[in-house]
Design a protein around this motif. Structure first.
Motif, PDB file in Angstrom:
ATOM      1  N   ALA A   1       0.427   6.142  -2.005  1.00 58.32           N
ATOM      2  CA  ALA A   1       1.746   6.433  -2.461  1.00 58.32           C
ATOM      3  C   ALA A   1       1.903   7.265  -3.558  1.00 58.32           C
ATOM      4  O   ALA A   1       1.011   7.006  -4.317  1.00 58.32           O
ATOM      5  CB  ALA A   1       2.616   5.408  -2.295  1.00 58.32           C
ATOM      6  N   ARG A   2       2.605   8.050  -3.731  1.00 59.25           N
ATOM      7  CA  ARG A   2       3.164   8.643  -4.985  1.00 59.25           C
ATOM      8  C   ARG A   2       3.977   7.744  -5.751  1.00 59.25           C
ATOM      9  O   ARG A   2       4.935   6.976  -5.421  1.00 59.25           O
ATOM     10  CB  ARG A   2       3.850  10.079  -5.055  1.00 59.25           C
ATOM     11  CG  ARG A   2       2.839  11.248  -4.114  1.00 59.25           C
ATOM     12  CD  ARG A   2       3.559  12.426  -4.261  1.00 59.25           C
ATOM     13  NE  ARG A   2       3.309  12.684  -5.767  1.00 59.25           N
ATOM     14  CZ  ARG A   2       4.348  13.232  -6.480  1.00 59.25           C
ATOM     15  NH1 ARG A   2       5.296  13.554  -6.145  1.00 59.25           N
ATOM     16  NH2 ARG A   2       4.213  13.730  -7.696  1.00 59.25           N
ATOM     17  N   SER A   3       3.662   7.028  -6.970  1.00 58.45           N
ATOM     18  CA  SER A   3       4.278   6.300  -7.718  1.00 58.45           C
ATOM     19  C   SER A   3       5.801   6.437  -8.201  1.00 58.45           C
ATOM     20  O   SER A   3       6.735   5.406  -8.007  1.00 58.45           O
ATOM     21  CB  SER A   3       3.559   5.775  -9.152  1.00 58.45           C
ATOM     22  OG  SER A   3       3.402   7.087  -9.936  1.00 58.45           O
ATOM     23  N   GLY A   4       6.119   7.738  -8.380  1.00 57.81           N
ATOM     24  CA  GLY A   4       7.412   8.078  -8.459  1.00 57.81           C
ATOM     25  C   GLY A   4       8.525   7.852  -7.461  1.00 57.81           C
ATOM     26  O   GLY A   4       9.490   7.223  -7.453  1.00 57.81           O
ATOM     27  N   LEU A   5       7.813   8.210  -6.138  1.00 58.49           N
ATOM     28  CA  LEU A   5       8.520   8.044  -4.786  1.00 58.49           C
ATOM     29  C   LEU A   5       8.892   6.552  -4.721  1.00 58.49           C
ATOM     30  O   LEU A   5       9.840   6.236  -4.155  1.00 58.49           O
ATOM     31  CB  LEU A   5       8.074   8.761  -3.495  1.00 58.49           C
ATOM     32  CG  LEU A   5       8.039  10.092  -3.919  1.00 58.49           C
ATOM     33  CD1 LEU A   5       7.330  10.768  -2.316  1.00 58.49           C
ATOM     34  CD2 LEU A   5       9.550  10.905  -3.836  1.00 58.49           C
ATOM     35  N   ALA A   6       7.722   5.774  -5.003  1.00 61.86           N
ATOM     36  CA  ALA A   6       7.959   4.463  -4.574  1.00 61.86           C
ATOM     37  C   ALA A   6       8.955   3.697  -5.546  1.00 61.86           C
ATOM     38  O   ALA A   6       9.668   2.835  -5.269  1.00 61.86           O
ATOM     39  CB  ALA A   6       6.538   3.866  -4.621  1.00 61.86           C
ATOM     40  N   SER A   7       8.421   3.841  -6.627  1.00 66.98           N
ATOM     41  CA  SER A   7       9.383   3.220  -7.825  1.00 66.98           C
ATOM     42  C   SER A   7      10.686   3.545  -7.846  1.00 66.98           C
ATOM     43  O   SER A   7      11.695   2.778  -8.165  1.00 66.98           O
ATOM     44  CB  SER A   7       8.626   3.245  -9.453  1.00 66.98           C
ATOM     45  OG  SER A   7       8.812   4.823  -9.583  1.00 66.98           O
ATOM     46  N   LYS A   8      11.102   4.839  -7.766  1.00 63.24           N
ATOM     47  CA  LYS A   8      12.432   5.483  -7.766  1.00 63.24           C
ATOM     48  C   LYS A   8      13.247   5.292  -6.643  1.00 63.24           C
ATOM     49  O   LYS A   8      14.436   5.101  -6.641  1.00 63.24           O
ATOM     50  CB  LYS A   8      12.529   6.981  -8.164  1.00 63.24           C
ATOM     51  CG  LYS A   8      12.043   7.021  -9.634  1.00 63.24           C
ATOM     52  CD  LYS A   8      11.883   8.611 -10.056  1.00 63.24           C
ATOM     53  CE  LYS A   8      11.440   8.814 -11.342  1.00 63.24           C
ATOM     54  NZ  LYS A   8      11.101  10.319 -11.597  1.00 63.24           N
ATOM     55  N   TYR A   9      12.622   5.495  -5.223  1.00 57.60           N
ATOM     56  CA  TYR A   9      13.408   5.534  -4.027  1.00 57.60           C
ATOM     57  C   TYR A   9      12.945   4.665  -3.040  1.00 57.60           C
ATOM     58  O   TYR A   9      13.550   4.406  -1.938  1.00 57.60           O
ATOM     59  CB  TYR A   9      13.095   6.991  -3.609  1.00 57.60           C
ATOM     60  CG  TYR A   9      13.432   8.121  -4.444  1.00 57.60           C
ATOM     61  CD1 TYR A   9      14.809   8.361  -4.764  1.00 57.60           C
ATOM     62  CD2 TYR A   9      12.622   8.895  -5.111  1.00 57.60           C
ATOM     63  CE1 TYR A   9      15.106   9.359  -5.521  1.00 57.60           C
ATOM     64  CE2 TYR A   9      12.957   9.803  -5.952  1.00 57.60           C
ATOM     65  CZ  TYR A   9      14.158   9.961  -6.367  1.00 57.60           C
ATOM     66  OH  TYR A   9      14.433  11.090  -7.292  1.00 57.60           O
ATOM     67  N   GLY A  10      11.911   3.670  -3.319  1.00 56.22           N
ATOM     68  CA  GLY A  10      11.265   2.957  -2.218  1.00 56.22           C
ATOM     69  C   GLY A  10      10.520   3.492  -1.222  1.00 56.22           C
ATOM     70  O   GLY A  10      10.292   3.064  -0.114  1.00 56.22           O
ATOM     71  N   LEU A  11      10.148   4.696  -1.200  1.00 55.99           N
ATOM     72  CA  LEU A  11       9.312   5.323  -0.240  1.00 55.99           C
ATOM     73  C   LEU A  11       7.975   5.003  -0.486  1.00 55.99           C
ATOM     74  O   LEU A  11       7.282   5.360  -1.408  1.00 55.99           O
ATOM     75  CB  LEU A  11       9.421   6.908  -0.427  1.00 55.99           C
ATOM     76  CG  LEU A  11       9.006   7.577   0.868  1.00 55.99           C
ATOM     77  CD1 LEU A  11       9.882   7.327   2.160  1.00 55.99           C
ATOM     78  CD2 LEU A  11       9.039   9.209   0.589  1.00 55.99           C
ATOM     79  N   ALA A  12       7.345   4.189   0.416  1.00 60.34           N
ATOM     80  CA  ALA A  12       6.088   3.615   0.318  1.00 60.34           C
ATOM     81  C   ALA A  12       5.215   3.870   1.817  1.00 60.34           C
ATOM     82  O   ALA A  12       5.899   4.626   2.545  1.00 60.34           O
ATOM     83  CB  ALA A  12       5.997   2.400   0.449  1.00 60.34           C
ATOM     84  N   LEU A  13       3.969   3.850   1.592  1.00 55.28           N
ATOM     85  CA  LEU A  13       2.967   4.067   2.758  1.00 55.28           C
ATOM     86  C   LEU A  13       3.296   2.845   3.760  1.00 55.28           C
ATOM     87  O   LEU A  13       3.228   1.752   3.329  1.00 55.28           O
ATOM     88  CB  LEU A  13       1.741   4.422   2.529  1.00 55.28           C
ATOM     89  CG  LEU A  13       1.150   5.712   1.628  1.00 55.28           C
ATOM     90  CD1 LEU A  13      -0.233   5.630   1.705  1.00 55.28           C
ATOM     91  CD2 LEU A  13       1.979   6.833   2.138  1.00 55.28           C
ATOM     92  N   ALA A  14       3.725   3.146   4.839  1.00 53.31           N
ATOM     93  CA  ALA A  14       3.881   2.143   5.849  1.00 53.31           C
ATOM     94  C   ALA A  14       2.475   1.282   6.399  1.00 53.31           C
ATOM     95  O   ALA A  14       2.775   0.131   6.272  1.00 53.31           O
ATOM     96  CB  ALA A  14       4.072   2.678   7.418  1.00 53.31           C
ATOM     97  N   ASN A  15       1.546   1.762   6.166  1.00 51.72           N
ATOM     98  CA  ASN A  15       0.324   0.958   6.184  1.00 51.72           C
ATOM     99  C   ASN A  15      -0.536   0.790   4.967  1.00 51.72           C
ATOM    100  O   ASN A  15      -1.685   0.234   5.153  1.00 51.72           O
ATOM    101  CB  ASN A  15      -0.884   1.939   6.956  1.00 51.72           C
ATOM    102  CG  ASN A  15      -1.285   3.365   6.681  1.00 51.72           C
ATOM    103  OD1 ASN A  15      -0.387   3.953   5.800  1.00 51.72           O
ATOM    104  ND2 ASN A  15      -2.056   4.007   7.214  1.00 51.72           N
ATOM    105  N   GLY A  16       0.237   0.670   3.892  1.00 53.28           N
ATOM    106  CA  GLY A  16      -0.285   0.510   2.616  1.00 53.28           C
ATOM    107  C   GLY A  16      -1.387   1.561   1.834  1.00 53.28           C
ATOM    108  O   GLY A  16      -0.862   2.217   0.868  1.00 53.28           O
ATOM    109  N   VAL A  17      -2.287   1.670   2.527  1.00 49.62           N
ATOM    110  CA  VAL A  17      -3.258   2.859   2.042  1.00 49.62           C
ATOM    111  C   VAL A  17      -3.872   3.680   3.511  1.00 49.62           C
ATOM    112  O   VAL A  17      -4.307   2.727   4.258  1.00 49.62           O
ATOM    113  CB  VAL A  17      -4.540   2.299   1.340  1.00 49.62           C
ATOM    114  CG1 VAL A  17      -5.525   3.462   1.157  1.00 49.62           C
ATOM    115  CG2 VAL A  17      -4.102   1.846   0.191  1.00 49.62           C
ATOM    116  N   GLY A  18      -3.762   4.806   3.540  1.00 47.66           N
ATOM    117  CA  GLY A  18      -4.263   5.736   4.697  1.00 47.66           C
ATOM    118  C   GLY A  18      -5.708   5.603   4.752  1.00 47.66           C
ATOM    119  O   GLY A  18      -6.185   6.320   3.249  1.00 47.66           O
ATOM    120  N   VAL A  19      -6.480   5.849   5.618  1.00 53.65           N
ATOM    121  CA  VAL A  19      -7.778   6.012   5.503  1.00 53.65           C
ATOM    122  C   VAL A  19      -8.613   7.100   6.598  1.00 53.65           C
ATOM    123  O   VAL A  19      -7.881   7.049   7.547  1.00 53.65           O
ATOM    124  CB  VAL A  19      -8.480   4.708   5.977  1.00 53.65           C
ATOM    125  CG1 VAL A  19     -10.257   5.063   5.934  1.00 53.65           C
ATOM    126  CG2 VAL A  19      -8.216   3.520   5.133  1.00 53.65           C
TER     127      VAL A  19
END
Length: 151
Positions: free
Chosen positions: A69-87
């Motif tokens: 995830a991009r930290s700004g999108l996660a911390s400002k808007y709650g946009l996270a990766l659905a699977n935590g980390v994509g491989v």
């Protein structure tokens, strides 16, 4: 700085998104951008797969591409990766899709070209498993979730 050669291809011939770029000279992750025909609104609690329009070929099985995830999108808007980390495995040749979840309280709009995630290249080790009657003792032992405290 170490580097590897990564072959990249456009998935659709009608759309050629920007190639991934590092935002700063010291960046560990390369930005991945959305490749959309139209804006995508992700409602709170909704999961969406965002296309990048790109596929990659890693140089060998000793390297994996990992999507964070991009930290700004996660911390400002709650946009996270659905699977935590994509491989992205070394033998995968399909389009890089970024599965996101809107954990925020407001709809989030993704536009074509928005930087939506970051990709990092890391070494991969193949585990060779063998059964043991017991494992070596450590000071931690079986202490798990929260066993070392907070401070």
């Amino acid at each position: 700085m170490n580097s590897i050669k990564v072959r990249i291809a456009y998935v659709r011939k009608d759309k050629t998104p920007k190639l991934p770029q590092y935002a700063t000279p010291g960046a560990a992750g390369v930005d991945l951008q959305a490749s959309l025909a139209q804006e995508l609104t992700i409602e709170p609690g909704q999961i969406a797969k965002i296309p990048t329009g790109l596929a990659i070929e890693l140089p060998h099985a000793g390297v994996g591409a990992f999507v964070f995830a991009r930290s700004g999108l996660a911390s400002k808007y709650g946009l996270a990766l659905a699977n935590g980390v994509g491989v992205i495995d070394s033998d995968y040749r399909g389009e890089i899709l970024v599965a996101v979840i809107n954990q925020g309280s407001e709809p989030f709009v993704v536009k074509d070209g928005d930087r939506i995630a970051q990709m990092v290249f890391l070494p991969v080790f193949i585990g060779e498993f063998y059964l043991a009657d017991q494992l070596d003792e450590t000071g931690r032992g079986c202490g798990g979730f929260g066993s070392t405290g907070v401070s």
